[in-house]
Design a protein around this motif. Structure first.
Motif, PDB file in Angstrom:
ATOM      1  N   GLU A  21      27.158  35.705  46.531  1.00  0.00           N
ATOM      2  CA  GLU A  21      26.515  34.673  45.723  1.00  0.00           C
ATOM      3  C   GLU A  21      27.542  33.970  44.826  1.00  0.00           C
ATOM      4  OE1 GLU A  21      22.867  34.105  42.483  1.00  0.00           O
ATOM      5  OE2 GLU A  21      23.419  36.104  43.166  1.00  0.00           O
ATOM      6  N   VAL A  22      28.450  34.744  44.235  1.00  0.00           N
ATOM      7  CA  VAL A  22      29.484  34.148  43.384  1.00  0.00           C
ATOM      8  C   VAL A  22      30.388  33.238  44.217  1.00  0.00           C
ATOM      9  CG1 VAL A  22      31.512  34.620  41.958  1.00  0.00           C
ATOM     10  CG2 VAL A  22      29.459  36.004  41.685  1.00  0.00           C
ATOM     11  N   LEU A  23      30.802  33.714  45.404  1.00  0.00           N
ATOM     12  CA  LEU A  23      31.655  32.899  46.274  1.00  0.00           C
ATOM     13  C   LEU A  23      30.942  31.617  46.685  1.00  0.00           C
ATOM     14  CD1 LEU A  23      33.445  35.347  48.724  1.00  0.00           C
ATOM     15  CD2 LEU A  23      34.351  34.209  46.714  1.00  0.00           C
ATOM     16  N   ASN A  24      29.659  31.743  47.001  1.00  0.00           N
ATOM     17  CA  ASN A  24      28.858  30.587  47.395  1.00  0.00           C
ATOM     18  C   ASN A  24      28.842  29.546  46.281  1.00  0.00           C
ATOM     19  OD1 ASN A  24      27.196  29.145  49.158  1.00  0.00           O
ATOM     20  ND2 ASN A  24      25.340  29.980  48.232  1.00  0.00           N
ATOM     21  N   ARG A  25      28.678  30.021  45.047  1.00  0.00           N
ATOM     22  CA  ARG A  25      28.681  29.112  43.887  1.00  0.00           C
ATOM     23  C   ARG A  25      30.054  28.459  43.713  1.00  0.00           C
ATOM     24  NH1 ARG A  25      23.330  28.516  42.179  1.00  0.00           N
ATOM     25  NH2 ARG A  25      22.341  30.531  41.902  1.00  0.00           N
ATOM     26  N   LEU A  26      31.111  29.255  43.867  1.00  0.00           N
ATOM     27  CA  LEU A  26      32.463  28.723  43.708  1.00  0.00           C
ATOM     28  C   LEU A  26      32.764  27.631  44.740  1.00  0.00           C
ATOM     29  CD1 LEU A  26      34.676  31.867  43.009  1.00  0.00           C
ATOM     30  CD2 LEU A  26      34.241  29.982  41.453  1.00  0.00           C
ATOM     31  N   HIS A  27      32.282  27.842  45.974  1.00  0.00           N
ATOM     32  CA  HIS A  27      32.565  26.898  47.047  1.00  0.00           C
ATOM     33  C   HIS A  27      31.698  25.649  46.994  1.00  0.00           C
ATOM     34  CE1 HIS A  27      35.400  29.536  48.812  1.00  0.00           C
ATOM     35  NE2 HIS A  27      34.542  30.399  49.315  1.00  0.00           N
ATOM     36  N   ASN A  28      30.472  25.790  46.495  1.00  0.00           N
ATOM     37  CA  ASN A  28      29.522  24.683  46.605  1.00  0.00           C
ATOM     38  C   ASN A  28      29.042  24.081  45.293  1.00  0.00           C
ATOM     39  OD1 ASN A  28      29.109  24.730  49.601  1.00  0.00           O
ATOM     40  ND2 ASN A  28      28.446  26.820  49.161  1.00  0.00           N
ATOM     41  N   LYS A  37      42.371  36.774  53.790  1.00  0.00           N
ATOM     42  CA  LYS A  37      41.658  36.778  52.522  1.00  0.00           C
ATOM     43  C   LYS A  37      42.629  36.559  51.368  1.00  0.00           C
ATOM     44  CE  LYS A  37      37.676  39.467  54.019  1.00  0.00           C
ATOM     45  NZ  LYS A  37      36.788  40.614  53.742  1.00  0.00           N
ATOM     46  N   VAL A  38      42.101  36.055  50.271  1.00  0.00           N
ATOM     47  CA  VAL A  38      42.943  35.685  49.128  1.00  0.00           C
ATOM     48  C   VAL A  38      42.350  36.279  47.850  1.00  0.00           C
ATOM     49  CG1 VAL A  38      43.724  33.542  50.199  1.00  0.00           C
ATOM     50  CG2 VAL A  38      41.659  33.531  48.774  1.00  0.00           C
ATOM     51  N   PRO A  39      43.153  36.413  46.790  1.00  0.00           N
ATOM     52  CA  PRO A  39      42.613  36.870  45.506  1.00  0.00           C
ATOM     53  C   PRO A  39      41.574  35.876  44.982  1.00  0.00           C
ATOM     54  CG  PRO A  39      45.018  36.994  45.511  1.00  0.00           C
ATOM     55  CD  PRO A  39      44.622  36.225  46.732  1.00  0.00           C
ATOM     56  N   LEU A  40      40.603  36.369  44.250  1.00  0.00           N
ATOM     57  CA  LEU A  40      39.545  35.527  43.697  1.00  0.00           C
ATOM     58  C   LEU A  40      40.120  34.351  42.901  1.00  0.00           C
ATOM     59  CD1 LEU A  40      36.485  35.057  43.001  1.00  0.00           C
ATOM     60  CD2 LEU A  40      36.899  36.449  40.953  1.00  0.00           C
ATOM     61  N   LEU A  41      41.182  34.605  42.155  1.00  0.00           N
ATOM     62  CA  LEU A  41      41.743  33.568  41.283  1.00  0.00           C
ATOM     63  C   LEU A  41      42.286  32.368  42.058  1.00  0.00           C
ATOM     64  CD1 LEU A  41      43.538  35.741  38.594  1.00  0.00           C
ATOM     65  CD2 LEU A  41      41.302  34.642  38.454  1.00  0.00           C
ATOM     66  N   GLU A  42      42.596  32.563  43.349  1.00  0.00           N
ATOM     67  CA  GLU A  42      43.070  31.436  44.158  1.00  0.00           C
ATOM     68  C   GLU A  42      41.951  30.443  44.462  1.00  0.00           C
ATOM     69  OE1 GLU A  42      45.482  31.864  47.602  1.00  0.00           O
ATOM     70  OE2 GLU A  42      46.736  33.424  46.698  1.00  0.00           O
ATOM     71  N   LEU A  43      40.709  30.915  44.398  1.00  0.00           N
ATOM     72  CA  LEU A  43      39.572  30.034  44.674  1.00  0.00           C
ATOM     73  C   LEU A  43      39.087  29.314  43.426  1.00  0.00           C
ATOM     74  CD1 LEU A  43      37.318  32.248  46.977  1.00  0.00           C
ATOM     75  CD2 LEU A  43      39.089  30.629  47.645  1.00  0.00           C
ATOM     76  N   ALA A  44      39.425  29.850  42.284  1.00  0.00           N
ATOM     77  CA  ALA A  44      38.902  29.308  41.023  1.00  0.00           C
ATOM     78  C   ALA A  44      39.574  27.985  40.681  1.00  0.00           C
ATOM     79  CB  ALA A  44      39.130  30.319  39.906  1.00  0.00           C
ATOM     80  N   SER A  45      38.869  27.187  39.906  1.00  0.00           N
ATOM     81  CA  SER A  45      39.418  25.902  39.481  1.00  0.00           C
ATOM     82  C   SER A  45      40.586  26.123  38.514  1.00  0.00           C
ATOM     83  CB  SER A  45      38.332  25.068  38.792  1.00  0.00           C
ATOM     84  OG  SER A  45      37.834  25.750  37.657  1.00  0.00           O
ATOM     85  N   GLU A  46      41.447  25.115  38.417  1.00  0.00           N
ATOM     86  CA  GLU A  46      42.645  25.244  37.585  1.00  0.00           C
ATOM     87  C   GLU A  46      42.329  25.401  36.104  1.00  0.00           C
ATOM     88  OE1 GLU A  46      45.334  22.064  38.319  1.00  0.00           O
ATOM     89  OE2 GLU A  46      45.627  22.572  40.433  1.00  0.00           O
ATOM     90  N   ASP A  47      41.169  24.866  35.698  1.00  0.00           N
ATOM     91  CA  ASP A  47      40.836  24.944  34.270  1.00  0.00           C
ATOM     92  C   ASP A  47      39.952  26.145  33.936  1.00  0.00           C
ATOM     93  OD1 ASP A  47      38.578  24.044  35.510  1.00  0.00           O
ATOM     94  OD2 ASP A  47      38.182  22.387  34.128  1.00  0.00           O
ATOM     95  N   LEU A  48      39.895  27.124  34.866  1.00  0.00           N
ATOM     96  CA  LEU A  48      39.150  28.352  34.600  1.00  0.00           C
ATOM     97  C   LEU A  48      39.735  29.058  33.381  1.00  0.00           C
ATOM     98  CD1 LEU A  48      37.043  30.537  35.672  1.00  0.00           C
ATOM     99  CD2 LEU A  48      39.035  31.616  36.741  1.00  0.00           C
ATOM    100  N   ILE A  49      38.859  29.491  32.469  1.00  0.00           N
ATOM    101  CA  ILE A  49      39.288  30.264  31.306  1.00  0.00           C
ATOM    102  C   ILE A  49      39.078  31.746  31.621  1.00  0.00           C
ATOM    103  CG2 ILE A  49      38.876  30.761  28.862  1.00  0.00           C
ATOM    104  CD1 ILE A  49      37.804  27.874  28.618  1.00  0.00           C
TER     105      ILE A  49
END
Length: 258
Positions: free
Chosen positions: A86-93, A217-229
């Motif tokens: 669910e988290v990945l789905n949110r990150l992607h979409n 597969k990649v670390p979660l942080l590679e999928l996150a936006s650059e401005d992630l806090i």
């Protein structure tokens, strides 16, 4: 203002619910996604509940590990796999900022890249006319199991023009009513009573991401936006947790290699 001036800020003297209050205020002021790292699962669940109370349940996502020890995929917990998906789905979409609460151990497992995730997911919408055999797709492409009654992720059942399916992208299964090849309606339903609940317009059908695609597969942080806090409740403890995780991974890999 300190966060605007520095890339790393250390805050001391927290007690009780103060970390959650700090993250909630940071989220509301900055309006950016936050990864909130906690020591362990119990801490993460407690913080998730606190965050939901303060900023709303729909804005908080819990990101757990799927199993306790590296390489022990047979001990994968389906409920945790659903939450991670669910988290990945949110990150992607999604384009909406959210708070993701994760125990440090959850970062030890890599995740699917966007293109691989797309290969195991499909958006089903009310009014869509599907140009494929939906049941055949569930069995062969998405590796779902046919069952008399749907009770866990990865299962589906068919009764006439109704297909029940438990996607890995949600904590509740869906009931799809077809008229020919057209999706007439979609509802969530209760696995205990098997009764329909809320009517929805669309959902993401996602298969088991641990076994469906052989991709890098990649670390979660590679999928996150650059401005992630990123907020770490206890960075030193977190470093030790990840260090022990990788030591365990090497140990388990050696056992499996023999």
């Amino acid at each position: 203002s300190a966060l605007d001036a520095y890339s790393h800020v250390s805050v001391k003297g927290f007690a009780g619910s103060a970390p959650s209050v700090f993250v909630a205020e940071l989220f509301l002021v900055k309006n950016k996604s936050i990864l909130f790292l906690t020591d362990d699962k119990e801490d993460a669940l407690y913080m998730t509940a606190e965050m939901e109370e303060m900023i709303g349940k729909e804005k908080v996502l819990y990101f757990p590990p799927t199993h306790l020890d590296p390489y022990e995929t047979e001990k994968t917990q389906n409920a945790n796999l659903v939450l991670r998906t669910e988290v990945l789905n949110r990150l992607h979409n999604d384009r909406f900022p959210r708070v993701m609460v994760a125990p440090f151990a959850a970062l030890g497992e890599k995740v699917m890249k966007k293109e691989d995730f797309k290969a195991i997911s499909h958006t089903i919408k009310t009014g869509d006319s599907l140009d494929f055999d939906f049941v055949d797709e569930l069995l062969n492409h998405y590796n779902f199991r046919h069952s008399d009654f749907v009770s866990e992720p990865g299962e589906f059942s068919v009764r006439g023009g109704i297909v029940d399916v438990f996607s890995f992208s949600n904590e509740e299964p869906y009931r799809i009513t077809f008229f020919g090849n057209e999706v007439e309606s979609i509802k969530t339903f209760d696995i205990e009573t098997q009764l329909s609940k809320d009517r929805i317009e669309e959902f993401q059908l996602v298969s088991n991401m641990n076994f469906s695609v052989e991709g890098t597969k990649v670390p979660l942080l590679e999928l996150a936006s650059e401005d992630l806090i990123i907020v770490s409740k206890n960075a030193f403890a977190g470093f030790n947790i990840l260090k022990k995780f990788y030591e365990k991974a090497e140990e388990n890999f050696e056992k499996l290699s023999k």
